[in-house]
Motif scaffolding. Structure first.
Motif, short mmCIF file in Angstrom:
data_model
loop_
_atom_site.label_atom_id
_atom_site.label_comp_id
_atom_site.label_asym_id
_atom_site.label_seq_id
_atom_site.Cartn_x
_atom_site.Cartn_y
_atom_site.Cartn_z
N MET B 123 0.81 -1.22 0.00
CA MET B 123 0.00 0.00 0.00
C MET B 123 0.84 1.27 0.00
O MET B 123 1.93 1.30 0.56
CB MET B 123 -0.96 0.00 1.18
CG MET B 123 -0.32 -0.03 2.54
SD MET B 123 -1.56 0.12 3.87
CE MET B 123 -1.53 1.90 4.15
N PRO B 124 0.33 2.32 -0.64
CA PRO B 124 1.01 3.62 -0.56
C PRO B 124 0.83 4.16 0.86
O PRO B 124 -0.15 3.81 1.51
CB PRO B 124 0.27 4.49 -1.57
CG PRO B 124 -0.91 3.71 -2.03
CD PRO B 124 -0.93 2.38 -1.39
N PRO B 125 1.75 4.99 1.33
CA PRO B 125 1.70 5.45 2.73
C PRO B 125 0.46 6.28 3.06
O PRO B 125 -0.12 6.11 4.12
CB PRO B 125 2.97 6.27 2.90
CG PRO B 125 3.49 6.53 1.54
CD PRO B 125 2.96 5.49 0.64
N THR B 126 0.07 7.15 2.14
CA THR B 126 -1.12 7.99 2.40
C THR B 126 -1.88 8.20 1.10
O THR B 126 -1.33 8.05 0.01
CB THR B 126 -0.73 9.41 2.91
OG1 THR B 126 0.04 10.04 1.88
CG2 THR B 126 0.08 9.36 4.19
N ILE B 127 -3.13 8.55 1.26
CA ILE B 127 -3.96 8.82 0.09
C ILE B 127 -3.40 10.03 -0.67
O ILE B 127 -3.43 10.08 -1.89
CB ILE B 127 -5.43 9.02 0.53
CG1 ILE B 127 -6.37 8.90 -0.66
CG2 ILE B 127 -5.66 10.34 1.26
CD1 ILE B 127 -7.34 7.78 -0.53
N MET B 130 -0.54 9.00 -2.82
CA MET B 130 -1.08 8.27 -3.97
C MET B 130 -1.63 9.25 -4.99
O MET B 130 -1.42 9.09 -6.20
CB MET B 130 -2.16 7.30 -3.49
CG MET B 130 -2.56 6.32 -4.56
SD MET B 130 -3.75 5.11 -3.99
CE MET B 130 -4.34 4.54 -5.59
N ALA B 152 -9.23 2.92 -4.01
CA ALA B 152 -8.13 2.56 -3.09
C ALA B 152 -8.61 2.60 -1.63
O ALA B 152 -8.28 1.73 -0.84
CB ALA B 152 -6.94 3.50 -3.28
N ARG B 153 -9.42 3.61 -1.32
CA ARG B 153 -9.96 3.70 0.05
C ARG B 153 -10.73 2.44 0.41
O ARG B 153 -10.57 1.89 1.50
CB ARG B 153 -10.93 4.90 0.13
CG ARG B 153 -10.30 6.15 0.69
CD ARG B 153 -11.40 7.19 0.90
NE ARG B 153 -11.29 8.24 -0.11
CZ ARG B 153 -10.65 9.40 0.11
NH1 ARG B 153 -10.13 9.64 1.30
NH2 ARG B 153 -10.55 10.31 -0.83
N ILE B 156 -8.11 -0.48 0.83
CA ILE B 156 -7.29 -0.47 2.05
C ILE B 156 -8.12 -0.94 3.26
O ILE B 156 -7.57 -1.49 4.21
CB ILE B 156 -6.67 0.93 2.29
CG1 ILE B 156 -5.76 1.33 1.13
CG2 ILE B 156 -5.87 0.97 3.59
CD1 ILE B 156 -4.54 0.47 0.90
N ARG B 157 -9.43 -0.76 3.18
CA ARG B 157 -10.27 -1.28 4.27
C ARG B 157 -10.17 -2.80 4.38
O ARG B 157 -10.51 -3.38 5.40
CB ARG B 157 -11.73 -0.87 4.07
CG ARG B 157 -11.97 0.58 4.37
CD ARG B 157 -13.43 0.96 4.40
NE ARG B 157 -13.61 2.31 3.89
CZ ARG B 157 -13.22 3.40 4.54
NH1 ARG B 157 -12.67 3.29 5.72
NH2 ARG B 157 -13.40 4.60 4.01
N ALA B 159 -7.36 -4.37 4.10
CA ALA B 159 -5.98 -4.69 4.51
C ALA B 159 -5.89 -5.64 5.71
O ALA B 159 -5.06 -6.56 5.71
CB ALA B 159 -5.19 -3.40 4.78
N PRO B 160 -6.73 -5.46 6.75
CA PRO B 160 -6.60 -6.37 7.89
C PRO B 160 -6.85 -7.85 7.56
O PRO B 160 -6.50 -8.72 8.34
CB PRO B 160 -7.67 -5.85 8.88
CG PRO B 160 -7.86 -4.41 8.50
CD PRO B 160 -7.71 -4.39 7.00
N VAL B 167 4.40 -1.16 3.24
CA VAL B 167 4.15 0.21 2.79
C VAL B 167 5.20 0.57 1.75
O VAL B 167 6.39 0.43 1.98
CB VAL B 167 4.18 1.20 3.97
CG1 VAL B 167 3.95 2.62 3.48
CG2 VAL B 167 3.12 0.82 5.01
#
Lengths: 203, 203
Positions: B123-127, B130, B152-153, B156-157, B159-160, B167
């Protein structure tokens, strides 16, 4: 609060080269913390309370055990050695990972207290190679060697309870230590330890 | 029979640098296999059936999906792309690890079929970073960029649900690829994958 560190448990039959590998791991990864153990053994010359060990008398140690203030402990040559929970908690809360070298049987004990501890068993490739290594040292009687091999057999049966197994082949100390460092770095990227990074994405 | 390999799933929002990182991982770890995907897209000049892709028509592809012969599949620009289970099984049984780059949603699908697959989200570090990356390319309209960020938002949800999160910081392709290789090597030492080595000790 800093992101808490995690506990790394290294164990394995003695005579498996654990000590040498551990020294290399600490050189390769100086950011990992070691805890100061508590012991009932009297301090040797030059040893300082709180640096090499927390020196305490038998009663005080046994009281800590009774109060469940030891993460794990063992008795060796008539002296107790143990890891105070307080000490481990302080290091982990400061955000550092903590590496503990323990007896093979101690793993289950630690997993109950720290279910997300990462346990690594370091094992010799075969019982025969282990025999050769122990005999090669020339410091132990044949009887002692056989006793240690019998004990190793029991210990290796506990291997499936560990998270990782690293085989310590003769003359592969470097590769072995590197592999342990890789495991520790990989574990740092476990999704459950990356919640801060996942949150940071949305900010 | 060779010790079977395991499946490594790499995923993450597009625009996260996945393609570049994957190329470096394959260079660093040439022993890992890629599977040949099946597609309904017509072959381009120089492409060979069974090398770049298994080329098939829409009916044949949909029939494989209906028969549950695809490990995962996706539709992109009107063409299907998928990983035939047969192909994955052949590689894993030969003892090689197999790396698959898939859409973020595909992970759950694969975990059901291969519970011991190792999934890594890149994943990229922050939106915001990105957004800058996507705008920096200058190939997409503002509207497309915002659509990709919205997607992407959502991704990333998820991800868990992955095993590991890596990163991908700007200009850290190398570190990122090395970290993925470390994860793969660490996973090779999982106790459940070391049963042969544990048995060998007793011989």
């Amino acid at each position: 609060m800093a992101k808490p560190g995690f506990l790394v448990v290294i164990s394995g039959p003695s005579g498996g080269g654990k000590g040498t590998v551990m020294r290399r791991v600490r050189e390769m990864m100086p950011e990992i913390a070691l805890s100061v153990s508590a012991t009932t053994r009297p301090p040797r010359e030059g040893e300082e309370d709180g640096r090499e060990y927390y020196f305490m008398d038998r009663d005080a140690f046994e009281e800590m055990v009774a109060r469940e203030e030891m993460l794990e402990y063992t008795c060796y040559c008539g002296n107790y050695y143990g890891t105070p929970k307080r000490e481990a908690r302080r290091i982990l809360e400061s955000g550092k990972n903590l590496i503990l070298e323990i007896e093979v049987e101690g793993n289950a004990q630690i997993k109950r207290l720290y279910p997300d501890a990462v346990s690594i068993m370091l094992m010799p490739p075969t019982i025969e190679e282990m025999r050769q290594r122990l005999l090669g040292r020339g410091t132990e009687s044949l009887e002692t060697v056989e006793k240690r091999l019998a004990r190793a057999r029991e210990e290796i049966r506990l291997a499936p309870g560990y998270d990782y197994i690293v085989v310590n082949r003769r003359d592969e100390i470097e590769a072995c230590a590197r592999h342990i460092c890789e495991i520790i770095r990989a574990e740092s990227a476990r999704a459950c330890r990356m919640t801060d990074e996942i949150e940071a994405f949305f900010i």
